[in-house]
Design a protein around this motif. Structure first.
Motif, PDB file in Angstrom:
ATOM      1  N   ILE A  77      30.292  -0.817 114.493  1.00 39.86           N
ATOM      2  CA  ILE A  77      31.374   0.022 115.027  1.00 39.86           C
ATOM      3  C   ILE A  77      32.631  -0.255 114.215  1.00 39.86           C
ATOM      4  CG2 ILE A  77      32.728   0.602 117.062  1.00 39.86           C
ATOM      5  CD1 ILE A  77      29.785   1.307 117.282  1.00 39.86           C
ATOM      6  N   LEU A  78      33.265   0.810 113.697  1.00 35.60           N
ATOM      7  CA  LEU A  78      34.455   0.686 112.867  1.00 35.60           C
ATOM      8  C   LEU A  78      35.634   1.389 113.526  1.00 35.60           C
ATOM      9  CD1 LEU A  78      32.956   1.497 109.331  1.00 35.60           C
ATOM     10  CD2 LEU A  78      33.180  -0.738 110.435  1.00 35.60           C
ATOM     11  N   VAL A  79      36.805   0.765 113.478  1.00 38.04           N
ATOM     12  CA  VAL A  79      38.052   1.383 113.931  1.00 38.04           C
ATOM     13  C   VAL A  79      39.126   1.065 112.891  1.00 38.04           C
ATOM     14  CG1 VAL A  79      37.460   1.190 116.385  1.00 38.04           C
ATOM     15  CG2 VAL A  79      38.781  -0.626 115.275  1.00 38.04           C
ATOM     16  N   PRO A  80      40.223   1.819 112.855  1.00 37.71           N
ATOM     17  CA  PRO A  80      41.314   1.480 111.942  1.00 37.71           C
ATOM     18  C   PRO A  80      41.891   0.100 112.268  1.00 37.71           C
ATOM     19  CG  PRO A  80      41.555   3.719 112.775  1.00 37.71           C
ATOM     20  CD  PRO A  80      40.461   3.091 113.575  1.00 37.71           C
ATOM     21  N   SER A  81      42.245  -0.647 111.240  1.00 36.40           N
ATOM     22  CA  SER A  81      42.804  -1.981 111.444  1.00 36.40           C
ATOM     23  C   SER A  81      44.090  -1.934 112.257  1.00 36.40           C
ATOM     24  CB  SER A  81      43.070  -2.645 110.085  1.00 36.40           C
ATOM     25  OG  SER A  81      41.879  -2.784 109.352  1.00 36.40           O
ATOM     26  N   GLU A  82      44.865  -0.845 112.098  1.00 31.89           N
ATOM     27  CA  GLU A  82      46.131  -0.747 112.808  1.00 31.89           C
ATOM     28  C   GLU A  82      45.946  -0.557 114.312  1.00 31.89           C
ATOM     29  OE1 GLU A  82      48.240   2.711 111.529  1.00 31.89           O
ATOM     30  OE2 GLU A  82      46.477   4.016 111.645  1.00 31.89           O
ATOM     31  N   ALA A  83      44.717  -0.237 114.755  1.00 34.73           N
ATOM     32  CA  ALA A  83      44.483  -0.037 116.185  1.00 34.73           C
ATOM     33  C   ALA A  83      44.327  -1.351 116.938  1.00 34.73           C
ATOM     34  CB  ALA A  83      43.238   0.830 116.394  1.00 34.73           C
ATOM     35  N   VAL A  84      44.152  -2.467 116.216  1.00 36.43           N
ATOM     36  CA  VAL A  84      43.876  -3.758 116.858  1.00 36.43           C
ATOM     37  C   VAL A  84      45.183  -4.506 117.084  1.00 36.43           C
ATOM     38  CG1 VAL A  84      42.643  -5.941 116.657  1.00 36.43           C
ATOM     39  CG2 VAL A  84      41.627  -3.848 115.737  1.00 36.43           C
TER      40      VAL A  84
ATOM     41  N   GLN B  17      34.006   6.271 121.443  1.00 39.23           N
ATOM     42  CA  GLN B  17      35.177   5.998 122.272  1.00 39.23           C
ATOM     43  C   GLN B  17      36.446   6.127 121.431  1.00 39.23           C
ATOM     44  OE1 GLN B  17      33.920   2.071 123.900  1.00 39.23           O
ATOM     45  NE2 GLN B  17      34.128   3.052 125.898  1.00 39.23           N
ATOM     46  N   GLN B  18      37.527   6.515 122.101  1.00 39.77           N
ATOM     47  CA  GLN B  18      38.796   6.704 121.411  1.00 39.77           C
ATOM     48  C   GLN B  18      39.745   5.563 121.717  1.00 39.77           C
ATOM     49  OE1 GLN B  18      40.111  10.796 122.386  1.00 39.77           O
ATOM     50  NE2 GLN B  18      39.688  11.247 120.251  1.00 39.77           N
ATOM     51  N   VAL B  19      40.432   5.114 120.660  1.00 39.48           N
ATOM     52  CA  VAL B  19      41.418   4.041 120.795  1.00 39.48           C
ATOM     53  C   VAL B  19      42.748   4.526 120.241  1.00 39.48           C
ATOM     54  CG1 VAL B  19      39.689   2.211 120.661  1.00 39.48           C
ATOM     55  CG2 VAL B  19      40.756   3.044 118.566  1.00 39.48           C
ATOM     56  N   VAL B  20      43.808   3.883 120.675  1.00 39.13           N
ATOM     57  CA  VAL B  20      45.146   4.242 120.211  1.00 39.13           C
ATOM     58  C   VAL B  20      45.381   3.574 118.867  1.00 39.13           C
ATOM     59  CG1 VAL B  20      47.605   4.175 120.723  1.00 39.13           C
ATOM     60  CG2 VAL B  20      45.949   4.467 122.575  1.00 39.13           C
ATOM     61  N   ALA B  21      45.659   4.374 117.826  1.00 39.26           N
ATOM     62  CA  ALA B  21      45.890   3.852 116.483  1.00 39.26           C
ATOM     63  C   ALA B  21      47.364   3.744 116.151  1.00 39.26           C
ATOM     64  CB  ALA B  21      45.198   4.729 115.448  1.00 39.26           C
TER      65      ALA B  21
END
Length: 496
Positions: free
Chosen positions: A334-341, A384-388
């Motif tokens: 699972i990959l997400v933008p680094s700025e979202a963490v 799933q959607q996360v806030v970036a």
């Protein structure tokens, strides 16, 4: 000008400033209340809150039944209402103001990283390409050629001439026996020359010319740079004494310092690209030849070695390089933008978005990171959607309201962040456990601005800060008073 008009102008200016300030406060309160609100039952919104007690934020353990001035500080007591923590299920934002708050969503996807590492390197001599010149027998230095350490010389370049008495005697014995016709004696005399350490080339010259050559011209066996030269005219040398050390330049080593946290997955034969400031625009390619077994204790890096060909001699030991190490693609994750963490040091969080406009802080476990993407090994599912963008605003709001964070197991929720009250100020002084801050008002505490000392939750919060820095702090409120749980530098605005 009539002097009597000055009082009228002053009164008008004061009334205008007061009206502007009141209008700004009223507009700000309306924006804040409409932008963020924890979901509450409709009847609770219309019910007027009743104060349970009043207290001084600096001494919250002391409770008062009536409002008034604090006996400890020069400030009014603050009311404490029932149910101030708000709804712990998440933060809700009206869709009409989402764009104004700069909130941007990103979808968690299933994919593979192509990680690459940016690191610094330095060129060094190839320690495998070394020749050491030693004296083969006792002798006397009669001549030294014009050489010095760091000179670059070709193979066979003369260094010095040494007179060896033992060789002179062995050569004369051989020449005397050569005309006798005694084959065994001639062979024994020739073997004596070899055992005395005489080079094969010098023996061949004696055999060819029929004349003794007791002087030995010391030459370099390889081409390269003179690293050591311990020979001077007139000195006496003994057998086994080191005269010179020459390091070849046909190849050099590129030693790369890789942070140990990024060294996972590195292996021999992986490709690298290096760029040297002295060779602008040129990319030097190579492959990892070895990963050294010992880490640097101070820099916490591993040394990776690359052997580079240097036929033209343009790569010079001591030059620095910017290196890019390419690694093979990772397994799907699972990959997400680094700025979202949101990284707090103790855990990693993302703000999970739902379709009804609610946002829930969720704990995740991070894997490898490359470029602007990071692996999530636990806590999220694909789709799933996360806030970036804007997640720190939501995280701050969740902290102030005591919003619960979804634990990694997903089956229970635990409040793992205290309610934080925020203000901006300037550092007056600090030590390892506390900070003296000239701060503005803590609006959520109804606490005016002042200069006071705060303890910090962890010494690491003060790393990189110094007196005079402008900062934004978040404090928690407990039985022992206010404690700084979060601190970050801010840009100081210029006064008009």
């Amino acid at each position: 000008m009539n002097i009597r008009i000055f009082p009228t102008l002053i009164i008008t200016s004061v009334l205008f400033a007061a009206g502007a300030a009141g209008g700004y406060w009223f507009a700000n309160q309306r924006l804040t209340s409409s932008a963020m609100s924890a979901e509450m039952p409709n009847n609770a919104a219309s019910t007027e809150k009743k104060a349970l007690y009043w207290y001084d934020p600096m001494f919250p353990q002391q409770k008062f039944d009536q409002p008034g001035k604090s006996p400890f500080m020069d400030m009014q007591l603050v009311p404490r209402y029932g149910g101030e923590a708000g709804d712990s299920a998440g933060v809700s934002i009206d869709s009409s103001v989402t764009q104004n708050l700069g909130i941007r969503l990103a979808t968690a996807t299933l994919g593979s990283l192509n990680p690459e590492i940016q690191a610094a390197g330095i060129l060094t001599l190839n320690d495998r390409d070394v020749a050491v010149v030693q004296a083969r027998s006792m002798g006397f230095v009669e001549r030294v050629y014009a050489r010095a350490p760091q000179d670059v010389i070709p193979a066979g370049a003369p260094l010095a001439e040494i007179y060896v008495p033992e060789w002179s005697s062995a050569q004369e014995d051989y020449l005397a026996l050569r005309s006798s016709g005694a084959t065994n004696l001639i062979g024994a005399a020739k073997q004596r020359m070899r055992l005395s350490g005489m080079p094969a080339g010098l023996i061949a010259e004696v055999v060819r010319s029929g004349k003794p050559h007791p002087e030995w011209t010391v030459t370099s066996p390889i081409g390269g740079v003179i690293e050591q030269l311990d020979i001077r005219q007139g000195m006496t040398v003994s057998a086994g004494m080191t005269l010179a050390r020459i390091n070849g330049l046909s190849s050099v080593w590129l030693d790369i310092a890789v942070p140990e946290a990024q060294a996972t997955g590195l292996a021999a034969n992986q490709a690298i690209e290096a760029r040297l400031p002295g060779l602008a625009g040129e990319v030097i390619k190579g492959r990892i030849s070895a990963i050294l077994p010992k880490a640097d204790m101070q820099s916490r890096t591993l040394s990776v070695r690359v052997e580079l060909d240097n036929p033209a001699g343009k790569l010079r030991p001591g030059q620095t390089a910017n290196v890019r190490l390419m690694q093979s693609a990772t397994a799907p994750a699972i990959l997400v933008p680094s700025e979202a963490v949101i990284r707090s040091g103790r855990r990693a969080l993302v703000m999970l978005a739902s379709a009804d406009g609610r946002y829930q802080a969720t704990e995740v476990t991070l894997g490898q990171e490359s470029g602007n993407q990071v692996e999530i090994t636990q806590g999220l599912d694909a789709g799933q959607q996360v806030v970036a963008s804007g997640q720190f605003l939501l995280d701050s709001e969740a902290s102030l309201r005591g919003i619960e964070i979804t634990a990694l197991d997903g089956s229970s929720r635990a409040v793992i962040k205290p309610a934080l009250h925020q203000a901006e100020g300037q550092i007056v002084s600090l030590d390892t456990t506390s900070i003296t801050l000239a701060h503005g008002p803590f609006k959520t505490l109804s606490m005016p601005g002042m200069t006071m000392q705060f303890p910090v939750a962890a010494p690491e919060l003060l790393e990189g800060l110094q007196a005079g820095d402008a900062v934004r702090v978040g404090v928690s409120e407990g039985d022992s008073g206010l404690v700084i749980e979060h601190i970050e530098p801010v840009k100081m605005e210029m006064q008009p």
